[in-house]
Scaffold this motif. Structure first.
Motif: not given
Lengths: 293, 339
Positions: B44-56, B65-68, B70-72
């Motif tokens: 889940t952590l990795l997928r959050m970095v990838a942008g596949l899961e939203e960051i709560s 660069k803040l990527v919260n 951004l699309e993958p």
């Protein structure tokens, strides 16, 4: 070691498959044989005797402009029904694949029309579009459009296409949903990371991977439009007005059972039989082997 | 610069928190391994970095660069999936070129880049094949190739070797590490295999139940585990973690409340008159080492790893001693933290 169940009694396996074989024989093989036989016979208009006429029934059919018209009508009808059915079902399936909450309810509702008998589905749409009492007709009249499928051939065709499509969407939808679920999510995620937007992902990943399902449905839908829509045509337009919706399978019925030209009707059904055999061959030989990735 | 910064990153599904705030700084070119048992939140952590899961909650920065939000595709990352996620309807070449085509690079440049990557990964003869015509190891390499042709700031690996057999896994893990060194690309690698984690990582994050238990170099984690969980997770065979009462012979601090004592199997030596006496239950001679399963007088099981030539017979009692003072790890029994 593979475990095998076997029966000592020779007769028992045959007994087990007998019901299926009997049903096939009585309802498929026998009528088909009858049709083949009748297609080369001509009935005396006053009853009493039939005589062998060879290929005359077929010759007459292919020289009959009404029959060739009916062929064209059938092609138009099947293409329209198949494509609108596939496209709408795919859109619905894509939507169903996205939603998480209430997905089961959504799917259940979409499956219902499939359980409706063709004649009932036809009756439903007849009521909705009835030129005098139909609610949709009424709504269209408010916008100044005068709908009357009993007089206008194009409107009649539109109506039967709508009814036939509506009934088939459920079936297509089920297969598309299953097909979509079989595509690993990680493929779409990989495409997203590779830089593809939603539309791009659909055309470059989802759609190609759905192609086996799509081709299967294409054949099934053409077969449906050719043969299973009899009930809808009968309930909605009875082939009219002026033969505008007189598709082949309806013509078999109206020529044979209404017009009582049994030989000509049988010849038509033999042609239809050849078409369905051809489609089945396409399905098994061509599509199931070629569409692999 | 391709640093990755996590600031108190949290994830919750509805009311259920799955990641309770992870913070870390990853330097350019570092190879970071996230390791933990299944369900600990590492993927889940990795997928959050990838942008596949939203960051709560919290912030993720990639290349400062803040990527919260951004699309993958806008995060300048590439990911290697556990099941490789190769496009089955495309050739190896098209699989690798897909991302470049989407970036609208000129055709000859795409060809050049893909061929370069293919040479690097020894995939040149397979470029026209479909993924299903390749072996597991080759598919793995194609997935790597697809990641490297795009020259991203960060590589993300989601258990990329878990579908390979043991021998190939060892080989691929060396290859991945060499490749990463050569390219110098910052990498985040998720695995549940602690040997993989130890051998590959510059630094590793041990995760347990959505919490980063400890972040540090493999040796650091081995020598100074901060928690009982890390102590038990890192190292093979696992550390002996027992109540202080199991070792009456050791002189342990008595003023710190109830203690858990940890001694690695390889840090026990046979010594005449040693403070630990244990009866041998079972001997596993592995050649280089001998693993001894023994029982303490309290009934607790004790693992000992002795040199391969050690002569140990079942049923005898061994006198053991910790190798040195650093071999004895003390943890608070209630909090599980190191003392």
């Amino acid at each position: 070691m593979e475990k095998r169940v076997y029966f000592r009694a020779r007769l028992f396996p045959y007994l087990l498959v007998a019901p299926q074989i009997i049903v096939t024989l009585v309802f498929f093989i026998w009528p088909a044989a009858q049709a083949l036989k009748l297609s080369v016979m001509r009935e005396n208009p006053f009853g009493g005797n039939t005589r062998f006429v060879g290929m005359q029934n077929f010759e007459r059919l292919f020289n009959d402009p009404i029959y060739l018209d009916s062929f064209q009508t059938t092609i138009l009808f099947s293409v329209a029904t198949t494509f609108s059915g596939l496209i709408i079902a795919l859109l619905l399936a894509l939507a169903a694949d996205r939603i998480i909450k209430g997905a089961t309810g959504y799917r259940t509702f979409l499956i219902w029309p499939y359980a409706v008998a063709p004649a009932v589905a036809g009756a439903l749409w007849v009521f909705l579009f009835d030129p005098t009492i139909g609610i949709i007709t009424y709504a269209m009249a408010l916008f100044g459009y005068d709908w009357n499928h009993k007089l206008n051939g194009n409107e009649a065709m539109t109506l039967v296409v709508i009814a036939a499509t509506w009934k088939q969407i459920s079936y297509n939808f089920l297969f598309f949903v299953a097909g979509l679920q079989a595509i690993p999510r990680s493929l779409l995620e990989a495409a997203a990371i590779d830089g593809a937007g939603p539309l791009r992902r659909f055309w470059t990943v989802t759609f190609p991977l759905l192609s086996p399902t799509t081709f299967f449905l294409l054949v099934v839908n053409v077969v449906y439009a050719f043969f299973d829509t009899f009930g809808i045509i009968d309930a909605v337009t009875k082939g009219g007005p002026a033969g505008a919706t007189n598709i082949l399978v309806y013509k078999v019925y109206s020529d044979g059972f209404v017009g009582l030209d049994l030989g000509g009707s049988a010849a038509q059904s033999v042609i239809l039989m050849a078409i369905v055999i051809g489609l089945t061959v396409v399905q098994f030989r061509f599509i199931e082997r070629k569409v692999s990735y | 610069m391709s640093t990755v910064t996590l600031r108190d990153v949290k994830k919750a599904y509805g009311d259920t928190p799955v990641i309770h705030g992870v913070s870390m700084e990853i330097q350019t070119g570092e190879f970071i391994v996230v390791v933990g048992p299944s369900g600990c939140g590492k993927s889940t952590l990795l997928r959050m970095v990838a942008g596949l899961e939203e960051i709560s909650d919290g912030e993720i920065h990639i290349a400062e660069k803040l990527v919260n939000n951004l699309e993958p595709r806008d995060r300048d990352i590439a990911m290697v999936f556990q099941n490789y996620a190769l496009y089955p309807h495309m050739s190896v070449f098209d699989n690798m070129a897909y991302g470049l085509k989407l970036r609208k690079l000129p055709k000859d440049e795409i060809r050049a880049k893909v061929e370069e990557a293919a040479d690097l990964l020894q995939l040149r003869p397979y470029l026209e094949r479909r993924p299903r015509q390749l072996s597991g190891g080759q598919r793995q390499r194609v997935a790597m190739g697809r990641a490297i042709v795009r020259e991203p700031s960060v590589f993300l690996f989601d258990e990329p070797l878990s579908n390979l057999d043991a021998k190939l896994r060892v080989q691929m893990r060396v290859e991945i590490r060499k490749l990463q060194r050569r390219l110098g690309t910052t990498s985040l690698y998720v695995t549940h295999d602690q040997v993989e984690a130890m051998t590959m990582a510059d630094r590793l994050i041990v995760m347990n139940a959505g919490v980063a238990e400890q972040i540090g170099s493999p040796i650091d984690l081995y020598e100074h585990p901060e928690t009982v969980f890390v102590a038990g997770f890192i190292g093979s065979p696992a550390m002996n973690l027992l109540d202080a009462a199991a070792f009456p012979g050791l002189s342990l601090p008595t003023d710190r409340g109830p203690l858990t004592v940890g001694i690695r199997p390889e840090h026990l030596v046979v010594a005449d008159g040693g403070p630990i006496g244990a009866t041998v239950d079972l001997v596993e001679p592995l050649g280089a080492d001998t693993i001894v399963h023994a029982q303490l007088p309290t009934g607790d099981a004790l693992l000992i790893r002795l040199p391969g030539n050690a002569k140990v017979t079942q049923g005898t009692t061994l006198s053991l001693a910790p190798k040195d003072e650093a071999a004895v790890h003390l943890f608070d029994k209630d909090t599980g933290r190191r003392i």
